[in-house]
Design an enzyme around this catalytic site. Structure first.
Site, mmCIF file in Angstrom:
data_model
loop_
_atom_site.group_PDB
_atom_site.id
_atom_site.type_symbol
_atom_site.label_atom_id
_atom_site.label_comp_id
_atom_site.label_asym_id
_atom_site.label_seq_id
_atom_site.Cartn_x
_atom_site.Cartn_y
_atom_site.Cartn_z
ATOM 1 N N MET A 226 0.851 -1.157 -0.192
ATOM 2 C CA MET A 226 -0.010 0.119 0.217
ATOM 3 C C MET A 226 0.788 1.116 -0.029
ATOM 4 S SD MET A 226 -3.146 0.166 2.539
ATOM 5 C CE MET A 226 -3.090 -0.443 4.053
ATOM 6 N N HIS A 227 0.408 2.294 -0.989
ATOM 7 C CA HIS A 227 1.427 3.360 -1.141
ATOM 8 C C HIS A 227 0.787 4.850 -1.730
ATOM 9 C CE1 HIS A 227 2.353 1.889 -4.837
ATOM 10 N NE2 HIS A 227 2.861 2.757 -5.528
ATOM 11 N N ARG A 228 -0.202 4.624 -2.565
ATOM 12 C CA ARG A 228 -1.397 5.369 -3.452
ATOM 13 C C ARG A 228 -1.788 6.567 -1.806
ATOM 14 N NH1 ARG A 228 -0.356 4.711 -8.068
ATOM 15 N NH2 ARG A 228 -0.158 2.030 -8.879
ATOM 16 N N ARG A 262 7.253 5.931 1.853
ATOM 17 C CA ARG A 262 5.763 7.199 2.018
ATOM 18 C C ARG A 262 5.046 6.095 3.527
ATOM 19 N NH1 ARG A 262 2.724 10.762 -0.866
ATOM 20 N NH2 ARG A 262 3.437 10.408 -3.185
#
Ligand code: UD1
Length: 387
Positions: A226-228, A262
């Site tokens: 998950m990084h969006r 992130r």
């Protein structure tokens, strides 16, 4: 012919590797220097950590970049602007016939604009993907790059249709298949040879948590990536997903989570980092290498992801997956279009319902048309015959 190809961020590397391999093969067969392709690889430097960048060059045998623009992190405007300024100098010096860009990251956008401003032909590999979501930075990159590029090489028929619907002249467009699957096919057997225990012990973020003798319970696992910004930059959305994983999903299986820088930053910022670290059912790992991810994907029970490329790899490997987004630029990967995944957004009830459904699914590898390992060949041929 002189070609400059461009990479910038992690998802670019697996797309450029087979393209360079194909140029080398073509040159080996060329009768003389005049017929061969002179190739220069430019890395914009958007991703720069070993684990986000150089490990992929090693895993995938990509030659060291001839030029690194070292733009690093920054706002979108900073990354794009700094790349353009630096790339313009490269174009002035090397005067290529073609600039080849892949995917949809900021490097793709910046270098396609710069090439066209210099009146140099531009080829976009992975053209025609559309999420329809203008809040996604990648969608802007795709639209601009495709509008400007001379040669659009599309991975699937839905992307071809998107481009035709936008009025693209058919002479600029070719359906070549998915170049990333060339990489997957040529690395499958090497990835299979890796040892699960070693992948975990080499990459685990909290060494105290994972002991090699305790590997057995981790062998039934789901994978998370998950990084969006749409998931990790919003406190409520991000923390709700994390809590659902810890409180609900992890009662069915453990989760291995190679976590993006992130996401680490945001988890700390939103105060859930300690909870994740302390969860017995989640194993956090540093970002992992290409072969390591392929191995884990091959043996995972399921995947929860907001990545683009992983949706495609899950299809080919048959890993059932949930796309934690409201839209996808890769509809060919969804169950209703013959793929292996469900689009669930970030509403926890929807995620939970589809997750329970996913628990019942078997591995069912699917291969969309022309995802056959020969896409790079078709890309190079399309460039050579372009008039
Ligand atoms: C970029 C791409 C995205 C892709 C993703 C894969 C764009 C618009 N986005 O997003 O499409 O899915 O890469 O990873 O191009 N950082 C490091 N080390 C690095 C690089 C970044 O620690 O080597 C950290 C920095 O704090 C940086 C943050 O990660 O600010 C985000 O990096 P950035 O390149 O801006 O975007 P990604 O989220 O990685």
């Amino acid at each position: 012919m002189k070609i400059i190809s461009v990479v910038g961020a992690r998802p670019n590397f697996m797309k450029i590797a087979p393209f360079i391999g194909e140029i080398n093969r073509y040159n080996a067969d060329a009768r003389d220097a005049k017929e061969s392709i002179q190739h220069i690889l430019v890395h914009t430097g958007q991703h720069y950590d070993t684990r986000m960048s150089s490990s992929f060059f090693d895993d995938l045998n990509i030659p060291h970049p001839d030029i690194n623009l070292e733009v690093g992190s920054g706002t979108h405007a900073e990354q794009v602007a700094n790349t353009m300024v630096a790339f313009e100098k490269v174009l002035h010096e090397h005067k290529p016939d073609w600039v080849v860009v892949v995917g949809d990251v900021n490097a793709t956008l910046a270098c396609s604009i710069t090439a066209k401003k210099e009146n140099i032909k531009c080829c976009h590999i992975e053209a025609g993907l559309r999420s329809g979501d203008m809040g996604m930075p990648e969608e802007i990159n795709r639209l601009v790059t495709d509008r400007l590029s001379d040669l659009l090489l599309a991975p699937d028929p839905i992307s071809v249709k998107n481009l035709k619907d936008e009025g693209v002249d058919e002479r600029r467009l070719e359906f070549v298949g998915n170049i990333m699957i060339d990489t997957l096919e040529s690395n499958r057997s090497n990835a299979e040879l890796l040892e699960f225990e070693k992948i975990l012990s080499d990459n685990v973020l909290d060494e105290n948590k994972f002991k090699i003798e305790e590997v057995e319970p981790w062998k039934k696992y789901g994978l998370i990536t998950m990084h969006r910004p749409s998931n990790v930059d919003d406190k409520l959305i991000f923390t709700n997903i994390v809590r659902w994983i810890m409180e609900k999903a992890s009662s069915h299986m453990r989760f291995i989570w190679p976590i993006h820088p992130r996401t680490v930053k945001q988890a700390k910022h939103f105060g859930v980092w300690e909870d994740i670290i302390q969860s017995d059912e989640i194993l956090l790992m540093h970002p992992i290498g290409y072969l390591e991810m392929l191995h884990l994907n091959m043996h995972a029970n399921l995947m929860l992801t907001d990545s683009g490329g992983l949706q495609e790899e899950c299809c080919v490997l048959g890993t059932p997956f949930l796309t934690l987004r409201w839209n996808t630029e890769r509809p060919v990967t969804l169950i209703e279009n013959g793929g292996a995944g469900y689009l669930v957004g970030n509403n926890i009830e929807d995620i939970n319902r589809e997750f329970e459904q996913l628990l019942l699914e078997n591995r069912n590898p699917v291969k969309p048309e022309l995802w056959d390992g020969n896409t790079a060949f078709r890309c190079v041929q399309a460039i050579l015959k372009y008039k």
